[in-house]
Design an enzyme around this catalytic site. Structure first.
Site, PDB file in Angstrom:
ATOM      1  N   LYS A 196    -101.629  67.458 -41.074  1.00 35.96           N
ATOM      2  CA  LYS A 196    -102.843  67.270 -42.380  1.00 35.96           C
ATOM      3  C   LYS A 196    -103.515  67.967 -43.711  1.00 35.96           C
ATOM      4  CE  LYS A 196    -108.041  68.268 -42.137  1.00 35.96           C
ATOM      5  NZ  LYS A 196    -109.198  68.892 -41.083  1.00 35.96           N
ATOM      6  N   ARG A 206    -118.013  66.049 -44.428  1.00 35.75           N
ATOM      7  CA  ARG A 206    -118.768  67.583 -44.934  1.00 35.75           C
ATOM      8  C   ARG A 206    -120.087  67.172 -45.246  1.00 35.75           C
ATOM      9  NH1 ARG A 206    -113.561  69.801 -48.570  1.00 35.75           N
ATOM     10  NH2 ARG A 206    -111.741  69.421 -46.448  1.00 35.75           N
ATOM     11  N   LYS A 218    -109.483  74.030 -49.487  1.00 36.73           N
ATOM     12  CA  LYS A 218    -109.018  74.409 -48.509  1.00 36.73           C
ATOM     13  C   LYS A 218    -107.139  74.339 -48.676  1.00 36.73           C
ATOM     14  CE  LYS A 218    -112.901  72.099 -45.555  1.00 36.73           C
ATOM     15  NZ  LYS A 218    -113.320  72.521 -43.516  1.00 36.73           N
ATOM     16  N   GLU A 234     -93.898  71.142 -40.240  1.00 32.45           N
ATOM     17  CA  GLU A 234     -95.852  71.070 -39.771  1.00 32.45           C
ATOM     18  C   GLU A 234     -94.952  70.500 -38.066  1.00 32.45           C
ATOM     19  OE1 GLU A 234     -98.152  72.931 -39.712  1.00 32.45           O
ATOM     20  OE2 GLU A 234     -97.650  73.586 -41.799  1.00 32.45           O
ATOM     21  N   LYS A 249    -102.872  63.291 -41.023  1.00 29.13           N
ATOM     22  CA  LYS A 249    -104.703  62.669 -41.048  1.00 29.13           C
ATOM     23  C   LYS A 249    -104.591  62.833 -42.508  1.00 29.13           C
ATOM     24  CE  LYS A 249    -108.098  65.042 -40.810  1.00 29.13           C
ATOM     25  NZ  LYS A 249    -109.597  66.065 -40.265  1.00 29.13           N
ATOM     26  N   SER A 275    -113.161  59.364 -42.931  1.00 28.73           N
ATOM     27  CA  SER A 275    -114.226  59.359 -43.632  1.00 28.73           C
ATOM     28  C   SER A 275    -114.459  58.442 -44.589  1.00 28.73           C
ATOM     29  CB  SER A 275    -115.307  60.418 -43.866  1.00 28.73           C
ATOM     30  OG  SER A 275    -115.076  61.995 -44.457  1.00 28.73           O
ATOM     31  N   TYR A 314    -114.224  55.723 -37.239  1.00 25.34           N
ATOM     32  CA  TYR A 314    -115.271  55.201 -37.548  1.00 25.34           C
ATOM     33  C   TYR A 314    -115.258  53.855 -37.392  1.00 25.34           C
ATOM     34  CZ  TYR A 314    -115.101  60.182 -38.958  1.00 25.34           C
ATOM     35  OH  TYR A 314    -115.026  61.108 -39.263  1.00 25.34           O
TER      36      TYR A 314
HETATM   37  C1  PBG Z   1    -112.782  70.090 -40.026  1.00 27.77           C
HETATM   38  C2  PBG Z   1    -112.089  68.563 -40.279  1.00 27.77           C
HETATM   39  C3  PBG Z   1    -112.369  67.599 -41.051  1.00 27.77           C
HETATM   40  C4  PBG Z   1    -112.225  66.660 -40.896  1.00 27.77           C
HETATM   41  C5  PBG Z   1    -111.539  66.634 -39.318  1.00 27.77           C
HETATM   42  N1  PBG Z   1    -111.598  68.050 -38.855  1.00 27.77           N
HETATM   43  C6  PBG Z   1    -112.167  68.207 -42.808  1.00 27.77           C
HETATM   44  C7  PBG Z   1    -111.930  68.628 -43.550  1.00 27.77           C
HETATM   45  O1  PBG Z   1    -110.520  69.243 -42.978  1.00 27.77           O
HETATM   46  O2  PBG Z   1    -112.488  68.959 -44.998  1.00 27.77           O
HETATM   47  C8  PBG Z   1    -112.778  64.864 -41.884  1.00 27.77           C
HETATM   48  C9  PBG Z   1    -112.265  63.929 -40.974  1.00 27.77           C
HETATM   49  C10 PBG Z   1    -113.164  62.534 -42.083  1.00 27.77           C
HETATM   50  O3  PBG Z   1    -113.212  63.598 -43.082  1.00 27.77           O
HETATM   51  O4  PBG Z   1    -113.032  62.068 -41.187  1.00 27.77           O
HETATM   52  N2  PBG Z   1    -111.710  70.421 -39.548  1.00 27.77           N
END
Ligand code: PBG
Length: 324
Positions: A196, A206, A218, A234, A249, A275, A314
């Site tokens: 990720k 968010r 992050k 990883e 992702k 998203s 989505y």
């Molecule tokens: C956080 C989490 C995130 C997403 C899934 N789980 C956002 C982040 O890491 O800040 C993002 C999914 C998306 O953008 O559709 N644990």
């Protein structure tokens, strides 16, 4: 060699193109992410995700039935947690009667055959909007793992089929697996976010959960998108620690990594079209720059071609409506 071979021969008409197509989308490919909110009969629009909503549990149950009738057989659950319930330790995440636990139970009762996947991470519960417990502005790894394991156990007890740690702490899959085994949840799956990346494509998500980091970013836990080899290590670590499915992702920015993971590992590969990918397409469509149906089918098909067995998106419902 030309003219013995003419590649255009097989592109000649649609039925022929359909015949030789290598990858096609199927309703069972998809996981539908769902945002849950407290209350009754709520359907709250998410401004930065046009066409997507936060739903109260009663509406989630209706949505799940509708997804199931379309052939979408798994859902990924994210709670929008009330500000009053947020703290640094994620206490609410362990509440057996918390929003997510209630939702899992209700879905299990009303649609027992659907696969319920629950997000395991602290950010929706954190006053800081981070995925871990914080001390002196640092995200604590091992302390966070303990809470994540308890959280996963609580979801398993509520009836989750698969728990999905999305935090990127080191060793969290092992912590979760150990606690699940100790408590005799031998069949609870782990779909870990193996690779990720710290991506700016998570912004709309968010907004949906009101989980923007309150300070910093992050990047001390999510990966640098410049790195390829690190992503493979990883993923390998997560599989060794007991992950059943690994997730990569975002989607469209990681096709190389998806492909390498497919060729290297023998576990199912899930990809999250996140998203920002969704919202960029919706925005392009709104401006009239691209065609909605074509772009969404193209973006999902190439994720599958790269090597995804499973796609969280989505667009799940819209895609399935288009392909069936
Ligand atoms: C956080 C989490 C995130 C997403 C899934 N789980 C956002 C982040 O890491 O800040 C993002 C999914 C998306 O953008 O559709 N644990």
């Amino acid at each position: 060699m030309f003219p013995l071979n003419r590649n255009r021969r097989l592109r000649n008409k649609e039925s022929l193109r359909n015949l030789i197509r290598e990858y096609r989308l199927h309703p069972h490919d998809f996981i539908a992410p769902l945002f849950i909110t407290e209350g009754k009969n709520k359907k709250t629009p998410i401004e930065s995700m046009p066409g997507y909503y936060r739903l109260s549990i009663d509406n989630i149950k209706k949505e799940v039935k509708s997804l199931w009738s379309l052939g979408i057989q798994s859902v990924l659950l994210f709670p929008k947690v009330d500000d009053k319930l947020k703290d640094n330790l994620g206490k609410e995440a362990l509440n057996p009667h918390g929003l997510i636990q209630k939702t899992i139970k209700e879905i299990k009762n009303s649609c027992p055959d659907i696969t319920i996947i629950s997000d395991v991470a602290l950010d929706p519960y954190s006053i800081h909007g981070h995925d871990g417990i914080i001390k002196e502005n640092k995200i604590l790894n091992d302390e966070t793992n303990k809470v994540l394991a308890e959280m996963a156990l609580s979801h398993a007890k509520s009836g989750a089929d698969i728990v999905a740690p999305s935090d990127m702490m080191d060793g969290r899959v092992l912590s979760i697996r150990t606690v699940l085994e100790q408590n005799n949840f031998l069949e609870t799956g782990i779909m870990s976010y193996g690779a990720k990346f710290a991506s700016s494509l998570y912004g709309p998500f968010r907004d949906a959960l009101d989980s923007k980091p309150g300070f910093g970013d992050k990047k001390t836990y999510q990966m640098d998108f410049s790195n390829f080899k690190e992503s493979i290590s990883e993923i390998k670590a997560d599989i060794e620690e007991g992950a059943d499915i690994i997730m990569i992702k975002p989607g469209i920015t990681n096709l190389d990594i998806i492909n390498e993971a497919k060729n290297t590992f023998n576990v199912p590969i899930a990809v999250y079209q996140v998203s920002g990918e969704y919202s960029m397409i919706k925005a392009g469509v709104k401006m009239g720059y691209v065609n909605h149906n074509e772009v969404l089918i193209e973006s999902l098909t190439v994720i599958k071609r790269a090597g995804a067995n499973i796609i969280a998106t989505y667009f799940a419902k819209e895609a399935v409506e288009l392909i069936s």
